[in-house]
Scaffold this active site. Sequence first.
Site, PDB file in Angstrom:
ATOM      1  N   CYS A 197       0.827  -1.205   0.000  1.00 53.55           N
ATOM      2  CA  CYS A 197       0.000   0.000   0.000  1.00 53.55           C
ATOM      3  C   CYS A 197       0.862   1.256   0.000  1.00 53.55           C
ATOM      4  O   CYS A 197       0.479   2.281  -0.550  1.00 53.55           O
ATOM      5  CB  CYS A 197      -0.926  -0.001   1.220  1.00 53.55           C
ATOM      6  SG  CYS A 197      -2.236  -1.231   1.129  1.00 53.55           S
ATOM      7  N   CYS A 351      13.953   4.257  -6.664  1.00 57.74           N
ATOM      8  CA  CYS A 351      12.493   4.199  -6.539  1.00 57.74           C
ATOM      9  C   CYS A 351      12.127   4.806  -5.193  1.00 57.74           C
ATOM     10  O   CYS A 351      12.815   5.726  -4.731  1.00 57.74           O
ATOM     11  CB  CYS A 351      11.986   2.764  -6.681  1.00 57.74           C
ATOM     12  SG  CYS A 351      12.602   1.625  -5.419  1.00 57.74           S
TER      13      CYS A 351
END
Length: 393
Positions: A197, A351
Amino acid sequence: MALPPLVEPAAELSVDEIRRYSRHLIIPDVGMDGQKRLKNAKVLAVGAGGLGSPTLLYLAAAGVGTLGIIDFDTVDESNLQRQIIHGVSDVGTPKAESAARSIAEVNPLVNVVIHNTALDRDNVKEIFSQYDLIVDGTDNFATRYMVNDAAVLLGKPYVWGSIYRFDGQASVFWEEHGPCYRCLYPEPPPPGMVPSCAEGGVLGVLCASIGSIQVNEAIKLITGIGEPLVGRLMVYDALEMEYRKIKVRKDPNCALCGENPTVTDLLEDYEDFCGAVSEEAQEAITGSTISVRELKDWQDSGKDIFLVDVREPAEWEINRIPGATLIPKGEILSGAALAKFPQDKQIVLHCKSGVRSAEALAALKSAGFKDAVHVQGGIVAWVNLIDPSLPSY
């Protein structure tokens, strides 16, 4: 199928309890007997986050006598979009303690037990053994498998929930009466296949939808009313507003609860079992990893680098490292973006935390970019160590 009540009823309800739970008491299926069982129940919530928030609040409101909370994290501002048990004044404090304070406001008659620690192989059995029922609201596969394995080995039922973006799932796993989590998911997904999430996002209100289902199942198990989701998987699509139920059968070949189990105790390392990154990515990052401080030094010294952000466009809009170019991981893995990478510059990938850039690095190296590197800790480390003025998420 209907199941017998999980716990025996308490001896009595006080006058205050009768007043508080009157709307339960006038439901024939619950009544005095059911409310006494709720009072006598001991339920552990694994996690006080997105799913744990509504779960804990509604279990407390329902009159569950003892609520355990296990969570080692602290409240962050980004939690407040969905973790409704916490507030602005709780930012920076342990989630378990913050949740306990909110529960006391909802129902001071509930006994709250705080486990302000990480759930691990060494403590999971000891903690689980103190409770009748486990409600699992974790968001990573390593902990999910450990929760399942411990519950099966101890003979404990547990209510499971999962959320991601607009989709949610819920079920009840109880080896004595049906399948376990490994029957549904014998093996974890390949590393990097299912974003967390924190990487993919979640609609805040989805936590309430799935959390309320988990509490509903817990109440049914405790009181012995209705038909719990044993052997059934509830799947919810918030965008289509559609609920589906899928039958889940006990797998006779299950490694844990099958006829010839090969898993007879907790695994030594659940992180290794689930694999944070693939073997190819692990091999690619060996000797090809730099820190955010090294990246900053390279930028300050004028080193000729091609810095690539492999996150998604929505994340790029939130924050970015100066000088980076956005090329999402999927375009690298598919090969569609390989022509964008120069042959005459030092390629640096990053990232959010380092998992996706590791997978992208493996793909680049297999395509011939042998000198490419990735940034350990990603933009999270950059915000924490280099530029705290950037927003985090």
